[in-house]
Design a protein around this motif. Structure first.
Motif, PDB file in Angstrom:
ATOM      1  N   ILE A 157      -6.602 -62.593   2.999  1.00 24.56           N
ATOM      2  CA  ILE A 157      -7.393 -63.689   2.437  1.00 24.56           C
ATOM      3  C   ILE A 157      -6.463 -64.846   2.116  1.00 24.56           C
ATOM      4  O   ILE A 157      -5.324 -64.636   1.695  1.00 24.56           O
ATOM      5  N   GLU A 158      -6.948 -66.062   2.370  1.00 25.73           N
ATOM      6  CA  GLU A 158      -6.134 -67.232   2.089  1.00 25.73           C
ATOM      7  C   GLU A 158      -6.889 -68.207   1.202  1.00 25.73           C
ATOM      8  O   GLU A 158      -8.113 -68.279   1.255  1.00 25.73           O
ATOM      9  N   GLU A 177     -10.679 -68.229   2.641  1.00 30.17           N
ATOM     10  CA  GLU A 177     -11.143 -67.694   3.914  1.00 30.17           C
ATOM     11  C   GLU A 177     -10.714 -66.234   4.003  1.00 30.17           C
ATOM     12  O   GLU A 177      -9.537 -65.913   3.855  1.00 30.17           O
ATOM     13  N   MET A 178     -11.688 -65.369   4.246  1.00 36.65           N
ATOM     14  CA  MET A 178     -11.455 -63.937   4.374  1.00 36.65           C
ATOM     15  C   MET A 178     -11.362 -63.589   5.844  1.00 36.65           C
ATOM     16  O   MET A 178     -12.164 -64.067   6.657  1.00 36.65           O
ATOM     17  N   HIS A 179     -10.377 -62.765   6.186  1.00 34.00           N
ATOM     18  CA  HIS A 179     -10.183 -62.310   7.561  1.00 34.00           C
ATOM     19  C   HIS A 179     -10.239 -60.789   7.564  1.00 34.00           C
ATOM     20  O   HIS A 179      -9.499 -60.140   6.828  1.00 34.00           O
ATOM     21  N   GLN A 229      -6.890 -56.775   7.135  1.00 32.57           N
ATOM     22  CA  GLN A 229      -7.535 -57.805   6.329  1.00 32.57           C
ATOM     23  C   GLN A 229      -6.517 -58.654   5.595  1.00 32.57           C
ATOM     24  O   GLN A 229      -5.433 -58.198   5.275  1.00 32.57           O
ATOM     25  N   SER A 278     -11.068 -59.118  13.630  1.00 33.86           N
ATOM     26  CA  SER A 278     -11.145 -60.370  14.399  1.00 33.86           C
ATOM     27  C   SER A 278     -12.140 -61.370  13.810  1.00 33.86           C
ATOM     28  O   SER A 278     -12.356 -62.437  14.383  1.00 33.86           O
ATOM     29  N   GLU A 279     -12.740 -61.058  12.665  1.00 33.45           N
ATOM     30  CA  GLU A 279     -13.723 -61.948  12.048  1.00 33.45           C
ATOM     31  C   GLU A 279     -13.113 -62.710  10.871  1.00 33.45           C
ATOM     32  O   GLU A 279     -12.207 -62.214  10.212  1.00 33.45           O
ATOM     33  N   SER A 280     -13.642 -63.904  10.607  1.00 35.14           N
ATOM     34  CA  SER A 280     -13.241 -64.649   9.423  1.00 35.14           C
ATOM     35  C   SER A 280     -14.441 -65.432   8.904  1.00 35.14           C
ATOM     36  O   SER A 280     -15.357 -65.771   9.665  1.00 35.14           O
TER      37      SER A 280
END
Length: 121
Positions: free
Chosen positions: A94-95, A68-70, A92, A73-75
């Motif tokens: 990423i997980e 999941e990219m953040h 930014q 405020s978007e993901s």
């Protein structure tokens, strides 16, 4: 001719907690290019720290795994074949949500510089 192999690349954990290998960077190879390229790995259940590049555009190109990219405020969920545009100054991280390592290329233009990156609170 310059060819750099991942098999001979030295990986280190960088400030945002990503395990990274700098493939091509003009300062290391003494070449003229308008970007730098690194290979990044995030192990299952891990994430990079929220960070930003203040002056550079960053593009992640996903090679293996799911995550999941953040960005600000978007993901969004990401998978192999996805290219992610990260504007300068954006927070930014990423997980890795999958069972396998998350592997991706990081393209930074202008080339990545340590003094341009900062960890966000």
């Amino acid at each position: 001719m310059l060819i750099k192999s991942l098999n001979k690349c030295n990986y280190t954990q960088v400030v945002d907690k990503t395990v990274l290998c700098e493939l091509l960077h003009p300062k290391n190879q003494n070449i003229e290019m308008g970007c730098s390229i690194a290979h990044a790995i995030i192990e299952p259940g891990k994430a990079s720290l929220p960070h930003k590049l203040n002056k550079s555009v960053e593009i992640y190109y996903m090679l293996e795994g799911e995550g999941e990219m953040h960005i600000d405020s978007e993901s969004a969920l990401v998978k192999p074949g996805d290219a992610i545009y990260i504007p300068p100054g954006s927070s930014q991280w990423i997980e890795n949500h999958g069972d396998d390592p998350l592997k991706f290329l990081c393209v930074v233009t202008p080339p990545w510089q340590e003094n341009d990156e900062e960890i966000c609170d």
